[in-house]
Enzyme design. Structure first.
Site, PDB file in Angstrom:
ATOM      1  N   CYS A   2       0.830  -1.320  -0.019  1.00  0.00           N
ATOM      2  CA  CYS A   2       0.112  -0.032   0.259  1.00  0.00           C
ATOM      3  C   CYS A   2       0.927   1.292  -0.109  1.00  0.00           C
ATOM      4  O   CYS A   2       2.073   1.144  -0.220  1.00  0.00           O
ATOM      5  CB  CYS A   2      -0.639  -0.025   1.362  1.00  0.00           C
ATOM      6  SG  CYS A   2       0.186   0.154   2.773  1.00  0.00           S
ATOM      7  N   ILE A  51      -2.797 -10.048   2.002  1.00  0.00           N
ATOM      8  CA  ILE A  51      -3.076 -10.746   3.298  1.00  0.00           C
ATOM      9  C   ILE A  51      -4.336 -10.094   3.931  1.00  0.00           C
ATOM     10  O   ILE A  51      -4.305  -8.997   4.315  1.00  0.00           O
ATOM     11  CB  ILE A  51      -1.721 -11.023   4.014  1.00  0.00           C
ATOM     12  CG1 ILE A  51      -0.622 -11.862   3.167  1.00  0.00           C
ATOM     13  CG2 ILE A  51      -2.159 -11.776   5.181  1.00  0.00           C
ATOM     14  CD1 ILE A  51       0.693 -11.880   4.193  1.00  0.00           C
TER      15      ILE A  51
END
Length: 505
Positions: A2, A51
């Site tokens: 990110c 994840i």
């Protein structure tokens, strides 16, 4: 994977929103801006879910503490077991950072194994840290009486700041205790110790490599692999194809008929991967060059040259997967660059140069890999830079990494063979002619240098090929055209050839 922004003692949500927008390409799955209730902090986050895709949204806000993180914690399952699963509210690997901090252990950050950058705030303090090699980026700037953190320099573009710098690799900043270095690169070995059995070394290296690849494939989504056809990416792809519970997808780029495309096709057939390739033209390069330089945040000639094929590979891979493995780091660990040949009879200097180059990857090749892949919303993973693998590789004497020998061994006056021990460790994975294929830089093997030469003539309207100095000037001009504060970007950029260990005599 990110991008994030954090403002400490700067209560400006509009500023945080504007900054995260500039790096939103890092995380297209979700964007959030949160002002903490109990701390003087505003955090913004853009997410690429790898994840815990269902419940791993950030910022993570628990009790009075708030966290934003970028990257992957590969030992998060082990940490959960140690810390107690009942303490966790999500399946996100990043949440382990928060609970490790709460243990109040003196060196809690050293328990994190992976590639990461994060900022954690409590009502009293703010803490920011970065992984050992700086695989994941993190910058901090002073704005008035406050601090602003961000994943890329472009987040600060056009904003008045008193100072800006990168948090160094393997470092932790604490607003109470200041900066400290929590990880130091182990010094590389030069000569073999008496009685060292070389076969035992390369057999152990193979096991450590296999562990690293398995670890760096942990994800809740499918992971692919870049495949240039060179030794490093071929080894990673071959090991990943054996470890993956699915048919591995591999990705290769180059100009039509380039050596990389041909070799990658051969490797893909050998390992049985689901192979994808893209042939680009000089016109394609000319079209993407401003985009690549803007995202690269550098005008260094060598970085731009290697960033161009990385862009095409990332764009190709992102159509099929969210994450890929790369072979980055093998040249620095095992002496794979052409310039290393000058050190072949100077093992102490070679070991020192490899150690130095590992420590400077963060704003050179790792910056290229991070920025260019994340510009396409793709996570790049670098198994060769696993901490356990680095620790082991640095114990291997330099005389086993670069030596005068032929592939059969035994000829101490033969041609210089780079990455000798790595080739021996993985000789059974690939066809023999590929294992012992001579090193070619990504920009050379893919045909990028020639394509760039033609592309620069298209961009500038020149009637002849540009020399290196003229090439550098074009890259700098293209960068300056895209930034309000280009000098700030250029001042933070690394140079590929800077600081090399000198050879005496």
């Amino acid at each position: 994977m990110c991008g994030f922004v954090c403002l400490w003692n700067i209560g400006d949500e509009a500023l945080a929103s504007a900054m995260i927008t500039r790096i939103a390409h890092r995380g297209p799955d979700a964007v959030a801006v949160v002002r903490a209730e109990n701390a003087p902090v505003v955090m913004a986050h853009c997410r690429l879910s790898i994840i815990g895709p269902q419940d791993g949204a950030q910022p993570i806000y628990q009790g009075k503490d708030i966290l934003v993180a970028n990257g992957e914690i590969y030992n998060h399952a082990d940490l959960r077991a140690i810390l107690g699963e009942s303490a966790f509210e999500t399946k996100s690997d990043s949440e382990t950072i928060l609970h490790l901090f709460r243990t109040d252990a003196l060196r809690w950050v050293s328990q994190l194994d992976g590639m990461f950058a994060f900022v954690l705030a409590t009502p009293e303090r703010i803490i920011a840290a970065r992984d050992p090699l700086g695989i994941k980026p993190l910058y901090v700037a002073t704005i008035g009486e406050g601090l602003a953190f961000a994943s890329e320099l472009k987040a600060f573009d056009g904003i008045e700041v008193a100072s800006i710098r990168a948090i160094p690799p393997g470092s932790l900043f604490d607003s109470i205790n200041g900066m400290r270095r929590w990880y130091r690169m182990p010094q590389g070995a030069a000569e073999a110790e008496p009685g060292l059995e070389e076969e035992a070394v390369w057999r152990e290296l193979r096991l450590v490599l296999e562990d690293a690849v398995r670890k760096w494939m942990v994800a809740d989504v499918e992971v692919g692999s870049f495949l240039s056809g060179g030794l490093d990416s071929s080894i990673i792809a071959a090991l990943a194809a054996r470890a993956a519970p699915y048919r591995l997808k591999t990705f290769s780029v180059g100009v039509e008929g380039s050596p990389d495309l041909v070799a990658a096709r051969r490797v893909a057939g050998h390992i049985g991967s689901d192979h994808h390739e893209h042939a680009f033209t000089p016109a394609d390069v000319a079209a993407v060059l401003p985009h690549v330089i803007y995202h690269l945040e550098s005008a260094d000639v060598d970085l731009v040259r290697s960033a161009v094929p990385t862009h095409f590979a990332a764009a190709l891979a992102r159509r099929h997967v969210k994450a890929v493995l790369t072979g980055e780091g093998a040249d620095e660990l095992f002496a794979g660059y052409t310039y290393h040949h000058a050190y072949v009879d100077r093992p102490r200097e070679l070991a020192d140069e490899l150690t130095r180059s590992l420590g400077t990857m963060h704003n050179i090749n790792l910056q290229r890999v991070d920025r260019v892949t994340m510009a396409e919303s793709l996570e790049a993973r670098t198994p060769f830079l696993d901490r356990d693998l680095i620790d082991f590789a640095q114990t291997i004497p330099a005389t086993m990494k670069l030596r005068r020998t032929d592939p059969q061994g035994g000829d101490s006056t033969g041609p210089t063979t780079e990455k000798w021990v790595l080739r021996k460790a993985c000789a059974d994975l690939l066809p023999r002619e590929l294992v012992w294929r001579k090193k070619a830089q990504f920009d050379e093997g893919s045909g990028t240098v020639e394509a760039l030469g033609e592309a620069l003539m298209i961009v500038t309207g020149a009637s002849r090929p540009l020399d290196r100095e003229e090439e550098a000037a074009v890259y700098e001009r293209l960068l300056r055209e895209r930034y309000a504060d280009p000098d700030r970007i250029l001042a933070n950029a690394g140079r590929w050839e800077s600081g090399r260990v000198a050879l005496a005599g």
